[in-house]
Enzyme design. Structure first.
Site, PDB file in Angstrom:
ATOM      1  N   HIS A 123     -31.006-108.460  68.961  1.00 12.17           N
ATOM      2  CA  HIS A 123     -31.047-107.245  69.786  1.00 12.17           C
ATOM      3  C   HIS A 123     -30.463-107.585  71.140  1.00 12.17           C
ATOM      4  O   HIS A 123     -30.648-108.706  71.628  1.00 12.17           O
ATOM      5  CB  HIS A 123     -32.493-106.754  69.935  1.00 12.17           C
ATOM      6  CG  HIS A 123     -32.574-105.332  70.382  1.00 12.17           C
ATOM      7  ND1 HIS A 123     -32.467-104.975  71.704  1.00 12.17           N
ATOM      8  CD2 HIS A 123     -32.714-104.190  69.679  1.00 12.17           C
ATOM      9  CE1 HIS A 123     -32.551-103.659  71.791  1.00 12.17           C
ATOM     10  NE2 HIS A 123     -32.691-103.150  70.589  1.00 12.17           N
ATOM     11  N   ASP A 167     -35.093-102.221  62.757  1.00 14.30           N
ATOM     12  CA  ASP A 167     -34.472-101.797  61.504  1.00 14.30           C
ATOM     13  C   ASP A 167     -34.778-102.733  60.336  1.00 14.30           C
ATOM     14  O   ASP A 167     -34.470-102.410  59.195  1.00 14.30           O
ATOM     15  CB  ASP A 167     -32.951-101.706  61.682  1.00 14.30           C
ATOM     16  CG  ASP A 167     -32.586-100.570  62.620  1.00 14.30           C
ATOM     17  OD1 ASP A 167     -33.157 -99.485  62.449  1.00 14.30           O
ATOM     18  OD2 ASP A 167     -31.758-100.776  63.511  1.00 14.30           O
TER      19      ASP A 167
HETATM   20  N1  CMC Z   1     -26.701-112.462  62.665  1.00 12.32           N
HETATM   21  C1  CMC Z   1     -26.064-113.595  63.005  1.00 12.32           C
HETATM   22  N2  CMC Z   1     -25.714-113.901  64.270  1.00 12.32           N
HETATM   23  C2  CMC Z   1     -26.028-113.025  65.228  1.00 12.32           C
HETATM   24  C3  CMC Z   1     -26.702-111.827  64.945  1.00 12.32           C
HETATM   25  C4  CMC Z   1     -27.039-111.566  63.608  1.00 12.32           C
HETATM   26  N3  CMC Z   1     -27.672-110.447  63.282  1.00 12.32           N
HETATM   27  N4  CMC Z   1     -26.878-111.135  66.100  1.00 12.32           N
HETATM   28  C5  CMC Z   1     -26.338-111.885  67.077  1.00 12.32           C
HETATM   29  N5  CMC Z   1     -25.828-113.015  66.550  1.00 12.32           N
HETATM   30  C6  CMC Z   1     -25.220-114.136  67.289  1.00 12.32           C
HETATM   31  C7  CMC Z   1     -23.803-113.797  67.714  1.00 12.32           C
HETATM   32  O1  CMC Z   1     -22.856-114.163  66.734  1.00 12.32           O
HETATM   33  C8  CMC Z   1     -23.684-114.595  68.980  1.00 12.32           C
HETATM   34  O2  CMC Z   1     -23.474-115.942  68.624  1.00 12.32           O
HETATM   35  P1  CMC Z   1     -22.550-116.907  69.556  1.00 12.32           P
HETATM   36  O3  CMC Z   1     -23.262-116.976  70.879  1.00 12.32           O
HETATM   37  O4  CMC Z   1     -22.492-118.190  68.829  1.00 12.32           O
HETATM   38  O5  CMC Z   1     -21.222-116.200  69.643  1.00 12.32           O
HETATM   39  C9  CMC Z   1     -25.084-114.506  69.599  1.00 12.32           C
HETATM   40  O6  CMC Z   1     -25.962-114.304  68.478  1.00 12.32           O
HETATM   41  C10 CMC Z   1     -25.241-113.359  70.590  1.00 12.32           C
HETATM   42  O7  CMC Z   1     -24.823-112.178  69.937  1.00 12.32           O
HETATM   43  P2  CMC Z   1     -24.186-110.925  70.690  1.00 12.32           P
HETATM   44  O8  CMC Z   1     -23.185-110.285  69.779  1.00 12.32           O
HETATM   45  O9  CMC Z   1     -23.716-111.323  72.053  1.00 12.32           O
HETATM   46  O10 CMC Z   1     -25.435-110.024  70.852  1.00 12.32           O
HETATM   47  P3  CMC Z   1     -25.384-108.518  71.280  1.00 12.32           P
HETATM   48  O11 CMC Z   1     -26.462-108.315  72.246  1.00 12.32           O
HETATM   49  O12 CMC Z   1     -24.025-108.088  71.670  1.00 12.32           O
HETATM   50  O13 CMC Z   1     -25.688-107.765  69.891  1.00 12.32           O
HETATM   51  C11 CMC Z   1     -26.736-106.684  68.121  1.00 12.32           C
HETATM   52  C12 CMC Z   1     -26.886-107.203  69.561  1.00 12.32           C
HETATM   53  C13 CMC Z   1     -28.007-105.918  67.743  1.00 12.32           C
HETATM   54  C14 CMC Z   1     -25.545-105.729  68.019  1.00 12.32           C
HETATM   55  C15 CMC Z   1     -26.553-107.908  67.175  1.00 12.32           C
HETATM   56  O14 CMC Z   1     -27.661-108.764  67.262  1.00 12.32           O
HETATM   57  C16 CMC Z   1     -26.297-107.482  65.737  1.00 12.32           C
HETATM   58  O15 CMC Z   1     -25.146-107.188  65.380  1.00 12.32           O
HETATM   59  N6  CMC Z   1     -27.365-107.425  64.889  1.00 12.32           N
HETATM   60  C17 CMC Z   1     -27.220-106.943  63.536  1.00 12.32           C
HETATM   61  C18 CMC Z   1     -27.185-105.418  63.534  1.00 12.32           C
HETATM   62  C19 CMC Z   1     -28.533-104.815  63.828  1.00 12.32           C
HETATM   63  O16 CMC Z   1     -29.548-105.215  63.288  1.00 12.32           O
HETATM   64  N7  CMC Z   1     -28.516-103.779  64.686  1.00 12.32           N
HETATM   65  C20 CMC Z   1     -29.737-103.020  65.029  1.00 12.32           C
HETATM   66  C21 CMC Z   1     -30.109-103.200  66.468  1.00 12.32           C
HETATM   67  S1  CMC Z   1     -31.747-102.609  66.838  1.00 12.32           S
HETATM   68  C22 CMC Z   1     -31.721-100.919  66.607  1.00 12.32           C
HETATM   69  C23 CMC Z   1     -30.758-100.184  67.470  1.00 12.32           C
HETATM   70  O17 CMC Z   1     -30.432-100.572  68.574  1.00 12.32           O
HETATM   71  O18 CMC Z   1     -30.351 -99.109  67.032  1.00 12.32           O
END
Ligand code: CMC
Length: 427
Positions: A308, A365
């Site tokens: 998240h 989720d």
């Molecule tokens: N699986 C594997 N790696 C992950 C994941 C994941 N679900 N989420 C983040 N990472 C890694 C990412 O690759 C990055 O690694 P590195 O530092 O080595 O490059 C690190 O963790 C930080 O990730 P980020 O992309 O900078 O994180 P963010 O804050 O931009 O993204 C997120 C948040 C929710 C979009 C992401 O965690 C994700 O895509 N999760 C899966 C989709 C999901 O479950 N979404 C629902 C969110 S909660 C409900 C809502 O908001 O509607």
């Protein structure tokens, strides 16, 4: 293009170059950079808004490090335990819990405005039968702006309240109709003998040829899901609603924009994506392969329902949902092998260095799809249920924004394209 470090822009000293720091009631303070450009000729660059407070808001507070979520100061766990979605919607909109008299009036208003104009129902027939419910919802909610435009003055507080009530009131019928249309069943109408969640369930699952009895355990579980999803401060869809609203756009059009933003798998669409992922995993033995894929940087695959932008600890909503999923499955005497896979996946991921280092925990989720599936919801309705719940938050932010005076939201950019050049025809 280039980078250089600038130290003097933000200084703690109260000289001409300093910028004020604003304190909220909770959470990090914010540097007020509104005059940065006029004074220093510099823009702030923050793609993804990781360090940007886009507005002041008094609706919802999240402390992602501690796993705290408050609606108007009330912890989400207490609201999920003791409150009802409609009471929470009132709280989000008005800032305080309703008195019994206010609650009665609010219930009556929601009940009065929960029908859809019959002409709106004909709109559904324009969609392909297999259209995704979220596609239908974006279209239908946007179309409602055509029904309530000239009659509404967004400068009038009563008109604004009415628009918010109409949106909360009509959303269950809009969502249920997008499902019944896709399965070829006649659209059902709300019946005010039911509470909000039960009404939605009877419109989703009832049929004209038999009596539908709403299971109170399922109705309560749905109400809790709605409470948990009702608001989450400045997420992508809420920010979209605010951005659209800042131009003075019709509220139904603003909420349609929010629904569009919610649909993506990184946001509300994740609950559907989680279930698809769990189905693909199929058995506990396959979990390690999926974990390895999620960790592999040359693979775009992510563990859905994990991570998240703000929570770097347990999402408090996921704990409540997991409990409800177990409760509903036990009540229905069902077993879902996907629950076992999900719990094992969580256990393995939480012990894995990759997830520990990045503070990736299950989000709202992760278990909601299992719960919704146990209740009979088809997968493509999961995000529609999220949209139904989030409407309470969206309209509250829309209302809050109307009281602000900063004008249209208009981000700037760091231009990295071609410099000036003159036209010559390509040969
Ligand atoms: N699986 C594997 N790696 C992950 C994941 C994941 N679900 N989420 C983040 N990472 C890694 C990412 O690759 C990055 O690694 P590195 O530092 O080595 O490059 C690190 O963790 C930080 O990730 P980020 O992309 O900078 O994180 P963010 O804050 O931009 O993204 C997120 C948040 C929710 C979009 C992401 O965690 C994700 O895509 N999760 C899966 C989709 C999901 O479950 N979404 C629902 C969110 S909660 C409900 C809502 O908001 O509607």
């Amino acid at each position: 293009m280039g980078t250089k470090n600038v130290n003097a822009i933000i200084s703690e000293e109260q000289n001409d170059n300093s910028l004020p720091v604003l304190d909220g009631t909770l959470g990090p303070s914010a540097v007020d950079i509104q005059t940065l450009y006029s004074r220093n000729g510099l823009l702030a660059y923050d793609p993804g808004f990781r360090s940007t407070a886009s507005c002041k808001s008094s609706i919802t507070f999240v402390d992602g490090d501690k796993g705290i979520l408050l609606y108007r100061g009330y912890p989400i766990e207490e609201l999920a335990e003791h409150s009802e979605f409609i009471e929470v919607a009132y709280l989000l909109m008005h800032g305080e819990l309703p008195s019994p008299g206010q609650r009665k009036q609010f219930d009556e208003a929601i009940g009065y405005y929960n029908l859809l104009h019959e002409q709106v129902l004909s709109f559904y027939r324009g969609f392909r039968r297999d259209a995704h419910p979220m596609a239908i919802m974006v279209g239908v909610v946007g179309a409602l702006s055509a029904f309530y435009h000239d009659v509404m003055n967004i400068r009038d507080a009563n008109d604004r309240e009415l628009a918010a009530i109409r949106l909360i009131g009509k959303m269950p019928m809009i969502a249920a109709a997008s499902y019944t249309y896709s399965v070829g069943r006649p659209q059902r109408y709300p019946n005010n003998k039911y509470d909000y969640a039960s009404n939605f369930l009877q419109m989703m699952f009832g049929a004209p040829n038999r009596e539908h009895i709403v299971d109170p355990v399922l109705a309560r579980a749905l109400d809790i899901i709605l409470i948990l999803h009702a608001d989450h401060e400045q997420n992508a869809s809420t920010s979209t609603v605010r951005l659209a609203a800042s131009s003075g756009a019709n509220p139904f059009a603003c909420i349609a924009a929010g629904i569009a933003s919610l649909w993506g798998p990184a946001h509300g669409g994740a609950n559907e994506a989680v279930l698809k992922m769990l189905m693909e995993i199929g058995t506990v033995e396959n979990i390690s392969k999926v974990i390895e894929r999620a960790k592999n940087k040359s693979d775009s695959f992510r563990l859905m329902g994990f991570g998240h932008r703000i929570y770097k600890n347990f999402d408090p909503r996921s704990l409540v949902i997991q409990k409800q999923a177990k409760k509903v499955l036990a009540h229905l005497g069902k077993e879902d092998p996907l629950l076992e896979i999900a719990m094992r996946l969580e256990e393995i991921a939480l012990k894995d260095e990759y997830f520990i280092e990045r503070k990736l925990y299950p989000n709202v989720d992760f278990y909601s799809g299992i719960l919704l599936r146990a209740m009979g919801f088809p997968m493509n309705m999961f995000t529609a249920v999220f949209a139904l719940a989030r409407t309470a938050g969206w309209v509250s932010h829309w209302l809050e924004l109307q009281g602000e005076s900063h004008g249209i939201d208009r981000p700037r950019q760091l231009y990295v394209g071609k410099t000036l050049r003159h036209y010559t025809a390509r040969k």
